[in-house]
Scaffold this motif. Structure first.
Motif, PDB file in Angstrom:
ATOM      1  N   MET A  26      44.754  30.980  32.793  1.00 33.20           N
ATOM      2  CA  MET A  26      45.591  31.564  34.094  1.00 33.20           C
ATOM      3  C   MET A  26      44.696  32.702  34.459  1.00 33.20           C
ATOM      4  SD  MET A  26      48.065  31.609  36.280  1.00 33.20           S
ATOM      5  CE  MET A  26      49.131  30.554  35.544  1.00 33.20           C
ATOM      6  N   ARG A  27      44.467  32.821  35.948  1.00 33.72           N
ATOM      7  CA  ARG A  27      43.516  33.882  36.351  1.00 33.72           C
ATOM      8  C   ARG A  27      44.568  35.294  36.605  1.00 33.72           C
ATOM      9  NH1 ARG A  27      40.071  31.482  41.466  1.00 33.72           N
ATOM     10  NH2 ARG A  27      39.138  33.508  41.134  1.00 33.72           N
ATOM     11  N   PRO A  28      43.821  36.472  36.751  1.00 33.04           N
ATOM     12  CA  PRO A  28      44.756  37.776  36.584  1.00 33.04           C
ATOM     13  C   PRO A  28      45.769  37.706  37.818  1.00 33.04           C
ATOM     14  CG  PRO A  28      42.337  38.202  36.329  1.00 33.04           C
ATOM     15  CD  PRO A  28      42.467  36.775  36.430  1.00 33.04           C
ATOM     16  N   ASP A  29      45.308  37.028  39.156  1.00 30.43           N
ATOM     17  CA  ASP A  29      46.400  37.110  40.105  1.00 30.43           C
ATOM     18  C   ASP A  29      47.150  35.829  40.058  1.00 30.43           C
ATOM     19  OD1 ASP A  29      44.358  35.441  40.792  1.00 30.43           O
ATOM     20  OD2 ASP A  29      43.705  36.793  42.476  1.00 30.43           O
ATOM     21  N   GLY A  30      46.917  34.911  39.236  1.00 35.72           N
ATOM     22  CA  GLY A  30      47.898  33.748  39.103  1.00 35.72           C
ATOM     23  C   GLY A  30      47.370  32.565  39.762  1.00 35.72           C
ATOM     24  N   ARG A  31      45.996  32.700  40.482  1.00 40.74           N
ATOM     25  CA  ARG A  31      45.380  31.455  40.970  1.00 40.74           C
ATOM     26  C   ARG A  31      45.101  30.518  40.133  1.00 40.74           C
ATOM     27  NH1 ARG A  31      40.825  33.457  44.178  1.00 40.74           N
ATOM     28  NH2 ARG A  31      40.829  35.274  42.974  1.00 40.74           N
ATOM     29  N   ARG A  32      44.805  29.250  40.751  1.00 41.93           N
ATOM     30  CA  ARG A  32      44.125  28.183  40.013  1.00 41.93           C
ATOM     31  C   ARG A  32      42.699  28.404  40.108  1.00 41.93           C
ATOM     32  NH1 ARG A  32      46.704  25.387  44.038  1.00 41.93           N
ATOM     33  NH2 ARG A  32      44.887  24.990  44.963  1.00 41.93           N
ATOM     34  N   PRO A  33      41.771  27.895  39.227  1.00 41.81           N
ATOM     35  CA  PRO A  33      40.444  28.001  39.102  1.00 41.81           C
ATOM     36  C   PRO A  33      39.753  27.868  40.517  1.00 41.81           C
ATOM     37  CG  PRO A  33      40.904  27.067  37.200  1.00 41.81           C
ATOM     38  CD  PRO A  33      42.176  27.043  38.040  1.00 41.81           C
ATOM     39  N   ASP A  34      40.308  26.685  41.379  1.00 39.16           N
ATOM     40  CA  ASP A  34      39.641  26.267  42.498  1.00 39.16           C
ATOM     41  C   ASP A  34      40.227  26.799  43.753  1.00 39.16           C
ATOM     42  OD1 ASP A  34      42.000  25.052  42.277  1.00 39.16           O
ATOM     43  OD2 ASP A  34      41.006  22.927  42.735  1.00 39.16           O
ATOM     44  N   GLU A  35      40.991  27.746  43.524  1.00 41.16           N
ATOM     45  CA  GLU A  35      41.908  28.359  44.717  1.00 41.16           C
ATOM     46  C   GLU A  35      41.406  29.914  45.182  1.00 41.16           C
ATOM     47  OE1 GLU A  35      46.715  29.556  45.387  1.00 41.16           O
ATOM     48  OE2 GLU A  35      45.819  29.119  43.636  1.00 41.16           O
ATOM     49  N   LEU A  36      41.230  29.906  46.782  1.00 43.26           N
ATOM     50  CA  LEU A  36      40.639  31.158  47.403  1.00 43.26           C
ATOM     51  C   LEU A  36      41.626  31.991  47.146  1.00 43.26           C
ATOM     52  CD1 LEU A  36      39.201  29.469  50.505  1.00 43.26           C
ATOM     53  CD2 LEU A  36      38.052  30.654  48.829  1.00 43.26           C
ATOM     54  N   ARG A  37      41.623  33.217  47.474  1.00 46.04           N
ATOM     55  CA  ARG A  37      42.396  34.447  47.595  1.00 46.04           C
ATOM     56  C   ARG A  37      43.451  34.196  48.864  1.00 46.04           C
ATOM     57  NH1 ARG A  37      38.709  39.541  46.576  1.00 46.04           N
ATOM     58  NH2 ARG A  37      37.323  38.218  47.202  1.00 46.04           N
ATOM     59  N   ALA A  38      44.496  34.852  49.166  1.00 54.24           N
ATOM     60  CA  ALA A  38      44.846  34.671  50.322  1.00 54.24           C
ATOM     61  C   ALA A  38      43.875  35.249  51.474  1.00 54.24           C
ATOM     62  CB  ALA A  38      46.158  35.468  50.431  1.00 54.24           C
ATOM     63  N   ILE A  39      43.535  34.566  52.583  1.00 56.99           N
ATOM     64  CA  ILE A  39      42.464  34.895  53.343  1.00 56.99           C
ATOM     65  C   ILE A  39      43.222  35.015  54.813  1.00 56.99           C
ATOM     66  CG2 ILE A  39      40.472  34.393  54.379  1.00 56.99           C
ATOM     67  CD1 ILE A  39      39.386  33.203  51.746  1.00 56.99           C
ATOM     68  N   ARG A  40      42.752  36.082  55.677  1.00 55.85           N
ATOM     69  CA  ARG A  40      43.241  36.151  56.809  1.00 55.85           C
ATOM     70  C   ARG A  40      42.026  36.648  57.830  1.00 55.85           C
ATOM     71  NH1 ARG A  40      48.240  39.811  57.563  1.00 55.85           N
ATOM     72  NH2 ARG A  40      49.231  38.193  56.715  1.00 55.85           N
ATOM     73  N   ILE A  41      41.859  36.159  58.897  1.00 54.76           N
ATOM     74  CA  ILE A  41      40.908  36.340  59.763  1.00 54.76           C
ATOM     75  C   ILE A  41      41.510  36.897  61.241  1.00 54.76           C
ATOM     76  CG2 ILE A  41      38.824  36.136  61.009  1.00 54.76           C
ATOM     77  CD1 ILE A  41      38.147  34.040  59.062  1.00 54.76           C
ATOM     78  N   THR A  42      41.540  37.884  61.574  1.00 53.38           N
ATOM     79  CA  THR A  42      42.397  38.456  62.790  1.00 53.38           C
ATOM     80  C   THR A  42      41.433  38.733  63.852  1.00 53.38           C
ATOM     81  OG1 THR A  42      44.076  39.417  61.492  1.00 53.38           O
ATOM     82  CG2 THR A  42      43.823  40.006  63.896  1.00 53.38           C
TER      83      THR A  42
END
Length: 237
Positions: A1-17
């Protein structure tokens, strides 16, 4: 498990405004998890002296981290690391543009990190492209350019081996502990503009590298979709 709970192939939450700055010809606030970068594109009717009289344009970039974008206050001088990163951003964004279609104009993309948690250069390239694309589209819409200079989408992301596991989009905690880390700058056709990578400990194998390339390619497709969504949300003339 990654420190923030993501899967190995998962991006962080990404937002482009898009259009986060009311004055710039193009702008975007890009957020890769807790990493946040403001990107602004400025159009000027001039070019560097080495291009004067050739009818071509130029794309360049500047990068800086605000003093309290990290745990402790840093100075405002970008230093050698900042200069290296801004040259990378400039190379990446020039690959997105046909400068011969810009006329004698310089487009400067300023990338200012307001909060850093790993991947500031990749976030800056990804958001910087949105700011660049908006500025160029507005030049075309206003009929200042006869042809759209934008030739392709460009985005960047990090991958690495952490405890032997390939992981996508490293936050600072993972990046600082990675056995191997890479930054990939890619096009929406799946091609590579630049690859930066190193083994922090033991060397990596060709098989390891192939896994990281595949992981980056999957993540990049998601970034390109988010870039297009940001462009669609922007208000063009």
């Amino acid at each position: 498990m990654r420190p923030d709970g993501r899967r190995p192939d998962e991006l962080r939450a990404i937002r482009i405004t898009p259009d986060c700055n009311r004055y710039a010809e193009g702008s975007a606030l890009v957020e890769f998890g807790e990493t946040k970068v403001i990107c602004t594109a400025t159009v000027e009717n001039k070019v560097p002296p080495f291009l004067a009289g050739q009818g071509k344009g130029w794309v360049t970039a500047e990068y800086a981290m605000l003093p309290r974008s990290t745990h402790t206050r840093s100075g405002r001088n970008p230093g050698g690391r900042g200069q290296e990163i801004q040259r990378l951003i400039g190379r990446a964004l020039r690959a997105a543009v046909r400068t011969a279609h810009m006329g004698e104009r310089q487009l400067t993309v300023d990338c200012d990190v307001i909060q850093a948690d790993g991947g500031t250069r990749t976030a800056a390239i990804t958001g910087g492209w949105v700011a660049l694309a908006l500025a160029l589209r507005r030049l075309v819409k206003s009929e200042k350019l006869a042809h759209d200079p934008l030739r392709r989408a460009v985005a960047a992301l990090s991958v690495g081996l952490v405890s032997g596991e390939p992981r996508l989009d490293l936050a600072y905690e993972e990046d600082s502990a990675a056995d191997v880390d890479f930054n990939f700058v890619m096009t929406d056709a799946g091609q590579f503009i630049e690859i930066q990578g190193t083994a922090e400990g033991e060397p990596f194998s060709a098989d390891d590298y192939a896994k990281l390339v595949a992981l980056a390619s999957v993540g990049a497709k998601q970034l390109f979709a988010l870039q297009q969504k940001a462009l669609q949300a922007a208000k063009l003339p």
